[in-house]
Design an enzyme around this catalytic site. Structure first.
Site, mmCIF file in Angstrom:
data_model
loop_
_atom_site.group_PDB
_atom_site.id
_atom_site.type_symbol
_atom_site.label_atom_id
_atom_site.label_comp_id
_atom_site.label_asym_id
_atom_site.label_seq_id
_atom_site.Cartn_x
_atom_site.Cartn_y
_atom_site.Cartn_z
ATOM 1 N N GLY A 553 19.280 51.250 95.934
ATOM 2 C CA GLY A 553 20.309 52.259 96.130
ATOM 3 C C GLY A 553 20.136 52.955 97.464
ATOM 4 O O GLY A 553 19.078 52.871 98.095
ATOM 5 N N LYS A 559 17.315 55.438 101.783
ATOM 6 C CA LYS A 559 17.281 54.284 100.894
ATOM 7 C C LYS A 559 16.292 54.507 99.745
ATOM 8 O O LYS A 559 15.296 55.197 99.900
ATOM 9 C CB LYS A 559 16.882 53.027 101.666
ATOM 10 N N ASP A 670 24.245 70.158 92.242
ATOM 11 C CA ASP A 670 24.872 68.900 92.654
ATOM 12 C C ASP A 670 25.012 67.964 91.459
ATOM 13 O O ASP A 670 24.628 66.798 91.505
ATOM 14 C CB ASP A 670 24.047 68.239 93.759
#
Length: 895
Positions: A553, A559, A670
């Site tokens: 991902g 990364k 978030d």
């Protein structure tokens, strides 16, 4: 439910106002108004066949235009993002591993060329899109340099985007468009999904009907700036006072998008948006300047003259410093019938650009469109471009008012360097609070005194000389603002800009653990003692030296690699990207936060590495990936409704613990479907605490802080007031619930305006009793109606406009458990000892103190590392696919 209005802040990298709706229609869709439609070459890159987009426009294969076809690889995206309204041109791509060029014929080399490049940085077979860094040149002009479409899309929170350029005319009948992979990054490659080449009309050329527009600026003789030899990049295009105008409705088939200006209004004073009550016609103005819809709608200050005289109507834009920008204003006064009725002054970047503007006097007619161009140099001390209007009093006009119909901003190329390229986007200060009074224009008297030649009005020809080295970004965000007839609009700032300046601070290894490192990272002794420190050598061994095949991902931080430590333990290794918008603060916050937390539904931090300038975090490996990956058709395993409910319940438990079970209230800030991970046993865990805030003193009920989060999930009250509470997480979780139910993104700009925001659209459907029409088709007929009702009511309550009207996460958890019981009963599962909404008895509600007590008794506050081992003795089973977890409903028989 009270009326709500979500406003989408649309933005893009480079092409600020022509992205996101990206599928451009045929020329014949746009009204020609007597002018010939431009000829266009539109290429579906990476495809061997022609294809039609959503507007039935045919895109032809690109291979015959490539100088060296053998250098390009044709490929197809692995998945189609839900925000793509059409597979063409985005689902195929042409990938270049070495420098390659297109040779594109121009229909008219003596006129400007409108060039659009379409990018969909998705997953492609055998190519890691995060490795793609490249440059693009058009002739001798650099359009992009060391460009990462992946970083751009991440910063924009969008799946695809478009870059648009107006190339200066030349004598060459062809355009050489060159793509070159960057030499700075290993395994780098270039790619493109679609190319449009359109012969543009004389949008920036001399128009005899506007000749003589250049005049004096407060008794200073203005200078004209010819732009005939200057290329431009489209930055902003606004239909002021009106709604979004899609490409198919643009004039003369130019396929431009015109966006609502509300997002760019500065301060509480937003004026009044109106539509002309008489017919508007071009009356000599070339129809390609703007659609009639632009000139038929406008924003004016309002009817209160006294208030107008002490106010101004202001728009503000983020731009790159040391550039010149062409600012085009469109006017059409459909109210005034004679001169000196409505007269106003124009200010650009706090300088007087024009005084005594009388639109009726300029046109000599009511409802007659006109436009004026101004060129402004933005120096290296600011990254803002202001446009402000203020009533003029010098001629004592009849009304104290000002108006504007349309606004465009174009970035001018640096002719000396033949450059329009800018840096890749970063978000080092995401959602930077924009209330600095020093940034705002002072009094208009001081503006006039400080005027300089920084702003010059161009002649009818438009302008040219430009300086610039970086592209500007406008960010996707949105706000929701209460609209009450007659109410004072002064409810706080209308928008918050984003800072895109990078602060790529590198951390170096601390000489003493638990102290501040040379790179600025401070890790407390407690945090350092609660998690493991890895050397860079250990990390490299675990990830096979960061082998790209181990990438699982890529996020805002960098990364994520799959790794193996201690011979057989799988971990997720998150490595900071030097070009990332996140850095030292997020790295430190994640360590400090997660090292203190141990909970079944929170991703566990194993350790970190701060060695040789690296910032690396090591987590438990989550084998099933993100929740988002499992709710959209065509991605990974599509989840059943019961599985989705169980994952939502797990995430709610994690958030409830953060709000009530830890030492201090912790606000995640978030919450979204990509930050809810699922392990191999389908246990949901909340992740990514880089933006989290603690509330050691919540006596005020909030924490005042810079607005951060992800667009589409942002709490509008937090956005307006910059006061963060745990109810901000509740709002974001409400968006997650609707995303799980409807299987569509929180923001989808390819949809009609009223459907762009999932929160807004779902609430409207819920009010209209049409929610079942928008749920995931894969779920229709599989959800117990009572369960759906309970689930939808819970999500609706989470999205209440004011935090005090929203439930706590404990209440949300309770309701979701109830919904799951209803679904279980519908599917023939065991009954519970607690009555639900399906009966005549009202559902009993546990008070918050009881919830906290039960939560703490079963989870031991999450402070014991052995929680998972002890949990089986304390909890009941909630599903066949998850381990034993805490349940609000006691079912002695099990499920």
């Amino acid at each position: 439910m009270k009326a709500k209005n979500h406003i989408l802040f649309l933005s893009l990298l480079g092409l600020s106002l022509n992205f996101l709706n990206g599928i451009l229609g045929d020329g014949h869709h746009g009204p020609g108004h007597g002018h010939h439609l431009p000829k266009a070459l539109i290429l579906n890159c990476g495809s061997s066949d022609s294809g039609k987009d959503a507007d039935e426009r045919t895109w032809e294969p690109d291979e015959k235009y490539i100088l060296s076809p053998d250098k390009g690889v044709m490929t197809k995206a692995d998945t189609q993002d839900p925000s793509l309204s059409s597979a063409v041109p985005y689902m195929t791509a042409r990938i270049f591993k070495s420098e390659t060029a297109y040779l594109l014929p121009l229909q008219n080399s003596t006129s400007r060329t409108l060039l659009r490049l379409h990018f969909y940085p998705s997953s492609y077979p055998n190519f890691n899109i995060s490795n793609s860094f490249f440059s693009v040149t058009a002739g001798g002009l650099t359009l992009l340099s060391n460009f990462s479409s992946f970083l751009a899309a991440e910063a924009l929170s969008q799946a695809f985007f478009i870059k648009e350029y107006y190339l200066a005319p030349g004598n060459n009948p062809t355009l050489t468009l060159t793509f070159k992979p960057s030499d700075k990054y290993p395994n780098s490659f270039a790619f493109v999904n679609g190319i449009e080449v359109i012969s543009a009309p004389a949008v920036f050329d001399t128009d005899p009907t506007l000749a003589g527009s250049a005049g004096s600026i407060d008794d200073q003789q203005s200078a004209t700036v010819p732009v005939d030899a200057t290329s431009m990049e489209t930055m902003y295009r606004l239909n002021v006072g009106g709604q979004y105008i899609g490409p198919a409705n643009d004039s003369n088939g130019l396929m431009r998008s015109w966006y609502d200006d509300t997002v760019y209004l500065y301060g509480a004073w937003s004026g009044v948006a109106l539509r002309a009550n008489i017919t508007v016609s071009y009356k000599g103005l070339p129809s390609y300047m703007a659609p009639l819809d632009v000139y038929s709608t406008y924003r004016r200050m309002g009817p209160e003259s006294d208030l107008n005289l002490i106010s101004n109507l202001t728009w503000i834009f983020n731009v790159d410093p040391s550039f010149m920008y062409l600012v085009r204003l469109h006017w059409c006064d459909s109210d005034m019938t004679k001169t000196n009725q409505r007269v106003f002054d124009l200010f650009v970047n706090n300088k007087t650009a024009a005084s005594g503007i009388d639109v009726y006097a300029l046109t000599g007619s009511i409802a007659a469109p006109t436009k004026r161009d101004y060129v402004v140099h933005v120096n290296n001390n600011t990254d803002r471009l202001w446009v402000a209007l203020h009533p003029s009093t010098e001629t004592k006009p009849e009304f104290s008012d000002a108006l504007l119909n349309g606004l465009e901003i174009f970035k001018l190329s640096d002719n000396a360097k033949s450059n329009l390229a800018g840096p890749n986007p970063t978000m080092s200060d995401l959602m930077k609070r924009f209330q600095d009074a020093e940034m705002a224009p002072k009094s208009f008297e001081s503006q006039k005194e400080s005027q300089t030649s920084t702003v010059v009005i161009t002649g009818a020809a438009g302008g040219a000389a430009a300086v610039g080295i970086a592209a500007v970004i406008i960010l996707v965000a949105y706000k929701r603002k209460r609209r009450v007839p007659g109410a004072d609009p002064a409810s706080g700032p209308s928008w918050l800009p984003i800072s895109w300046n990078s602060s790529n601070t590198s951390a170096t290894k601390s000489s003493i653990m638990g102290g501040k490192s040379q790179g600025g990272v401070f890790i407390s002794n407690d945090a350092a003692s609660n998690c493991r420190y890895f050397s860079l050598a250990e990390i490299k061994t675990a990830t096979k030296n960061f082998d790209e095949s181990n990438v699982i991902g890529v996020g805002g931080f960098g990364k994520v690699y799959k790794g193996i430590i201690d011979n057989d333990i799988q971990v997720a290794v998150k490595r900071s990207n030097p070009s990332s918008e996140q850095g030292v603060n997020e790295f430190q916050t994640e360590i400090e936060m997660l090292s203190q937390l141990r909970h079944r539904h929170l991703v566990s931090l194993i350790g970190f590495c701060e060695d040789n300038g690296e910032m690396i975090l090591v987590y438990d490996y989550m084998g099933k990936g993100t929740l988002r990956e499992h709710i959209y058709k065509g991605n990974k395993t599509t989840l059943s409704w019961k599985q989705r409910l169980e994952i939502c319940i797990g995430a709610a438990r994690g958030l409830h613990y953060l709000h009530t079970g830890a030492k201090y209230t912790i606000i995640h800030r978030d919450v979204k479907t990509t930050n809810i991970l699922v392990d191999d046993k389908w246990v949901a865990k909340v992740s990514d605490f880089g933006l989290s805030k603690t509330g050691p003193n919540m006596n005020k009920g909030h924490v005042s802080t810079v607005v951060k989060g992800s667009f589409g999930y942002l709490d509008p009250e937090y956005f307006r007031r910059q006061q963060l509470t745990e109810k901000s997480d509740v709002y974001s979780f409400g968006v997650v619930l609707f995303e799980v139910l409807c299987a569509r993104p929180a923001l989808n700009p390819s949809l009609p305006k009223e459907q762009v925001s999932l929160a807004d659209w779902a609430l409207r459907c819920a009010r209209n009793k049409t929610l079942e029409d928008i749920i995931d088709p894969q779920l229709k007929g599989k959800i117990n109606p009572e369960c759906l009702k309970k689930f939808a009511e819970t999500a609706e309550k989470c999205l209440a406009d004011h935090g005090v009207d929203r439930p706590t996460m404990g209440d949300v958890l309770w309701s979701l458990e109830s919904a799951l019981q209803l679904q279980d009963n519908h599917e023939g599962g065991s009954t519970t000892s607690r009555k639900t909404n399906g009966t005549n008895n009202p559902e009993p509600k546990m008070d918050q103190n009881s919830l906290i007590a039960m939560h703490r008794s079963t989870l031991s506050l999450g402070e014991d590392d052995d929680d998972d081992n002890n949990e089986e003795h304390k909890t009941t089973r909630t599903s066949d696919t998850t381990e034993e977890v805490f349940s609000m409903f006691v079912d002695q028989k099990g499920r």
